[in-house]
Design a protein around this motif. Structure first.
Motif, PDB file in Angstrom:
ATOM      1  N   GLN A   1       1.008  -0.991  -0.007  1.00 18.86           N
ATOM      2  CA  GLN A   1      -0.118  -0.195   0.045  1.00 18.86           C
ATOM      3  C   GLN A   1       1.068   1.312   0.009  1.00 18.86           C
ATOM      4  OE1 GLN A   1      -1.818  -1.354   3.525  1.00 18.86           O
ATOM      5  NE2 GLN A   1      -3.787  -0.640   2.725  1.00 18.86           N
ATOM      6  N   ILE A   2       0.339   2.237  -0.423  1.00 20.69           N
ATOM      7  CA  ILE A   2       1.116   3.675  -0.493  1.00 20.69           C
ATOM      8  C   ILE A   2       0.221   4.549   0.238  1.00 20.69           C
ATOM      9  CG2 ILE A   2       1.811   5.467  -1.925  1.00 20.69           C
ATOM     10  CD1 ILE A   2       2.585   3.490  -4.056  1.00 20.69           C
TER      11      ILE A   2
ATOM     12  N   VAL B   1       5.691   3.246   1.613  1.00 19.24           N
ATOM     13  CA  VAL B   1       5.156   2.133   1.110  1.00 19.24           C
ATOM     14  C   VAL B   1       5.033   1.065   2.453  1.00 19.24           C
ATOM     15  CG1 VAL B   1       5.953   0.118  -0.375  1.00 19.24           C
ATOM     16  CG2 VAL B   1       6.581   2.568  -1.054  1.00 19.24           C
ATOM     17  N   LEU B   2       4.029   0.495   2.355  1.00 20.23           N
ATOM     18  CA  LEU B   2       3.794  -0.366   3.362  1.00 20.23           C
ATOM     19  C   LEU B   2       3.727  -1.827   2.601  1.00 20.23           C
ATOM     20  CD1 LEU B   2       0.927   1.274   5.302  1.00 20.23           C
ATOM     21  CD2 LEU B   2       3.352   1.493   5.789  1.00 20.23           C
TER      22      LEU B   2
ATOM     23  N   ALA C   1       7.202   4.633  -7.382  1.00 20.35           N
ATOM     24  CA  ALA C   1       8.397   4.298  -8.202  1.00 20.35           C
ATOM     25  C   ALA C   1       9.261   3.753  -7.105  1.00 20.35           C
ATOM     26  CB  ALA C   1       8.888   5.579  -8.871  1.00 20.35           C
ATOM     27  N   LEU C   2       9.440   3.900  -5.861  1.00 20.02           N
ATOM     28  CA  LEU C   2      10.556   3.265  -5.029  1.00 20.02           C
ATOM     29  C   LEU C   2      10.037   1.676  -4.709  1.00 20.02           C
ATOM     30  CD1 LEU C   2      12.624   3.662  -2.801  1.00 20.02           C
ATOM     31  CD2 LEU C   2      10.851   4.182  -1.323  1.00 20.02           C
ATOM     32  N   ALA C   3       8.703   1.781  -4.768  1.00 25.52           N
ATOM     33  CA  ALA C   3       8.401   0.331  -4.263  1.00 25.52           C
ATOM     34  C   ALA C   3       8.654  -0.636  -5.632  1.00 25.52           C
ATOM     35  CB  ALA C   3       6.677   0.207  -4.386  1.00 25.52           C
ATOM     36  N   CYS C   4       8.525  -0.331  -7.001  1.00 25.00           N
ATOM     37  CA  CYS C   4       8.622  -0.898  -8.014  1.00 25.00           C
ATOM     38  C   CYS C   4      10.268  -1.161  -8.113  1.00 25.00           C
ATOM     39  CB  CYS C   4       8.345  -0.204  -9.309  1.00 25.00           C
ATOM     40  SG  CYS C   4       6.411  -0.238  -9.519  1.00 25.00           S
ATOM     41  N   GLN C   5      10.937  -0.102  -7.862  1.00 23.34           N
ATOM     42  CA  GLN C   5      12.453  -0.150  -8.085  1.00 23.34           C
ATOM     43  C   GLN C   5      12.895  -1.316  -7.071  1.00 23.34           C
ATOM     44  OE1 GLN C   5      14.747   2.982  -6.694  1.00 23.34           O
ATOM     45  NE2 GLN C   5      16.741   2.374  -7.907  1.00 23.34           N
ATOM     46  N   LEU C   6      12.376  -1.133  -5.740  1.00 24.86           N
ATOM     47  CA  LEU C   6      12.882  -2.345  -4.587  1.00 24.86           C
ATOM     48  C   LEU C   6      12.635  -3.587  -4.996  1.00 24.86           C
ATOM     49  CD1 LEU C   6      12.149  -0.092  -1.674  1.00 24.86           C
ATOM     50  CD2 LEU C   6      14.545  -0.728  -2.430  1.00 24.86           C
TER      51      LEU C   6
ATOM     52  N   GLY D   1      16.057  -5.436  -4.088  1.00 25.43           N
ATOM     53  CA  GLY D   1      16.435  -4.551  -2.777  1.00 25.43           C
ATOM     54  C   GLY D   1      15.497  -4.807  -1.633  1.00 25.43           C
ATOM     55  N   VAL D   2      14.146  -5.027  -2.042  1.00 24.17           N
ATOM     56  CA  VAL D   2      13.382  -5.248  -0.970  1.00 24.17           C
ATOM     57  C   VAL D   2      13.746  -6.347   0.039  1.00 24.17           C
ATOM     58  CG1 VAL D   2      11.500  -6.744  -2.015  1.00 24.17           C
ATOM     59  CG2 VAL D   2      10.895  -5.241  -0.574  1.00 24.17           C
ATOM     60  N   VAL D   3      14.523  -7.366  -0.395  1.00 24.79           N
ATOM     61  CA  VAL D   3      14.841  -8.388   0.151  1.00 24.79           C
ATOM     62  C   VAL D   3      15.876  -8.127   1.530  1.00 24.79           C
ATOM     63  CG1 VAL D   3      15.938 -10.829   0.296  1.00 24.79           C
ATOM     64  CG2 VAL D   3      14.546 -10.118  -1.667  1.00 24.79           C
TER      65      VAL D   3
END
Length: 92
Positions: free
Chosen positions: A15-16, A30-31, A64-69, A74-76
C-alpha cells in the motif's frame, strides 16, 4: 494519511500512504503487506526520502520506489529473514 488501496507488483502486495508534515509538505510511505500471499506481521514500513508540495508527487515517488525495490531485489534486504522476526512471512 492518504489512500490505502492495495497494490501488487510481482509476488509482493503493498500500500502507499501519504501524510502532510508540520511544514505543509507531503511525504509518502510504502507499506509492504504480503509476499506470495503470506501476510507480514507487522507490516514493513518504507518511508520515501523526499518531501513534496503536492500529495500526488509524494505518491508517485513512493510508487516508483516500491517498483524499484521489488524489481532489483532490494526489498529482500529490508525484510528480516532470520527466522526469528515476526515480520518475515510464515505459513499459518
Amino acid at each position: 494519511m492518504g489512500n490505502d488501496q492495495k497494490l501488487q507488483h510481482g509476488d509482493y502486495e503493498y500500500q502507499i500512504v501519504t501524510y502532510k508534515k508540520v511544514n505543509g509538505m507531503y511525504q509518502a510511505m510504502v507499506l509492504l503487506t504480503a509476499h506470495s500471499g503470506i501476510q507480514y506481521s507487522p507490516i514493513i514500513e518504507i518511508p520515501t526520502p523526499s518531501v513534496f508540495k503536492s500529495e500526488r508527487a509524494a505518491r508517485i515517488e513512493a510508487s516508483a520506489l516500491a517498483c524499484q525495490l521489488i524489481e532489483t531485489g532490494g526489498v529482500v534486504a529490508l525484510v528480516p529473514q532470520d527466522g526469528k522476526s515476526t515480520s518475515w512471512p510464515k505459513e499459518s
